[in-house]
Enzyme design. Structure first.
Site, PDB file in Angstrom:
ATOM      1  N   GLU A 170      58.374 -58.984 -96.988  1.00 12.44           N
ATOM      2  CA  GLU A 170      58.306 -58.051 -98.116  1.00 12.44           C
ATOM      3  C   GLU A 170      57.866 -58.707 -99.420  1.00 12.44           C
ATOM      4  OE1 GLU A 170      60.223 -55.746 -95.043  1.00 12.44           O
ATOM      5  OE2 GLU A 170      60.561 -57.803 -95.747  1.00 12.44           O
ATOM      6  N   HIS A 205      63.898 -44.935 -95.372  1.00  9.40           N
ATOM      7  CA  HIS A 205      65.195 -45.274 -94.779  1.00  9.40           C
ATOM      8  C   HIS A 205      66.216 -45.685 -95.837  1.00  9.40           C
ATOM      9  CE1 HIS A 205      62.677 -45.059 -91.292  1.00  9.40           C
ATOM     10  NE2 HIS A 205      63.656 -45.352 -90.463  1.00  9.40           N
TER      11      HIS A 205
END
Length: 321
Positions: A63, A114
């Site tokens: 990420e 999510h």
């Protein structure tokens, strides 16, 4: 114009709206690029990949690199959308978001899927209940959590047109679609879903649907409740909040997030200085989630309409003291 209502049969995930909106934007905006951290099936960016493979980039499970690559595309004049699970996009990559994206005011759109406990069976490690807080404390960051499928599509189009860094949380489960007439999302503007004088409920994300049910339950009890959909958590619609605080004298916030640091905290911080009234927060009570069905977790952690009702009654009792 009819009052907003919920479809009892039409349920769609906000992450699906993100995927559809990206495809729509990709067809008319050649500057749109999409970056992914090996989760394109879950975040629904795979839809964009099918249509525009030359503008889709999977950086793998990294990420920090995801956000760094997005910053580079922004510097090159593109409008990058970077996606991963909320836990990792807002947590693992936080320093890169702060120093490589927001500090230089780059035009990067971070869309995290999510979020919250509705990740369900993925468990507490993946149930991000801190992202509103970690993102909104970054100076000049915009933070958004839309209420349903239709609003999410509008949000994605709106942030594509907006110049600057944005964080948006979308969700995994299929949730009710809110039926609206002529609604147009605007960054920093609340949507009035119900007018009432006894209390104002301020909600975001999936909790808007629960709050709509609560408003009807409260009406049956003789309690008149206003309801604001505060999709933009930062910048807050301070004018709307202040007006409702003065009109109703009591506030209940509802969010799928820790009660520390999120929407409730933002509302409390503002009103404590401008117009103090009783404020009661519905949300995760400073505890991690658990593994389970998303609906079961909503019940277990008190994020249902009945919990909003009980918190409203508490807020009104505080007002009357």
């Amino acid at each position: 114009m009819g009052a907003p209502s919920q479809s009892t049969s039409d349920k769609k995930a906000t992450r699906d709206a993100y995927g559809e909106a990206l495809v729509e934007l990709g067809g008319s905006r050649p500057d749109i690029v999409v970056l992914e951290a090996d989760l394109s099936g879950s975040t629904k960016t795979a839809d964009f990949k099918k249509h525009f493979p030359e503008r889709f980039f999977n950086v793998g499970v990294a990420e920090q690199n995801l956000v760094g690559h997005a910053a580079g595309f922004a510097l090159a004049g593109y409008t990058p959308f970077a996606s991963s699970f909320a836990m990792f996009l807002s947590g693992r990559a936080w320093e890169i978001v702060r120093n490589s994206v927001v500090y230089p005011k780059l035009n990067v759109k971070l869309v995290a899927s999510h979020g919250g406990i509705t990740v369900g069976e993925d468990g507490a490690s993946h149930q991000c209940i801190e992202d509103f807080g970690t993102m909104r404390v970054i100076p000049e960051m915009t933070v958004i959590c839309p209420s349903d499928f239709n609003e999410t599509k509008q949000v994605i189009h709106a942030i594509a047109a907006y110049q600057g860094p944005v964080y948006v949380r979308v969700g995994r489960p299929a949730i009710p679609v809110i039926q609206r007439d002529n609604y147009q999302f605007q960054i920093g503007k609340a949507e009035v879903l119900s007018e009432g004088k006894d209390v104002c409920i301020i909600a975001c994300g999936i909790m808007v649907s629960e709050a709509m049910i609560a408003v009807e339950a409260l009406k049956a009890k003789g309690i008149s409740a206003s309801l604001l959909n505060m999709a933009t958590i930062k910048p807050l619609d301070k004018d709307a909040i202040l007006a409702k605080a003065k009109e109703c004298g009591a506030i209940v916030t509802a969010e799928e997030h820790n009660v520390i640091g999120g929407l409730g905290s933002a509302v409390s911080e503002f009103l404590s200085e401008e117009f103090p009234v009783p404020i009661v927060k519905v949300g995760m009570k400073d505890s991690f989630g658990k593994s389970g069905t998303w609906g079961g977790l909503m019940d277990y952690f008190g994020l249902r309409s009945k919990d909003i009702v009980s918190h409203v009654e508490l807020a009104i009792s505080k007002k009357l003291k």
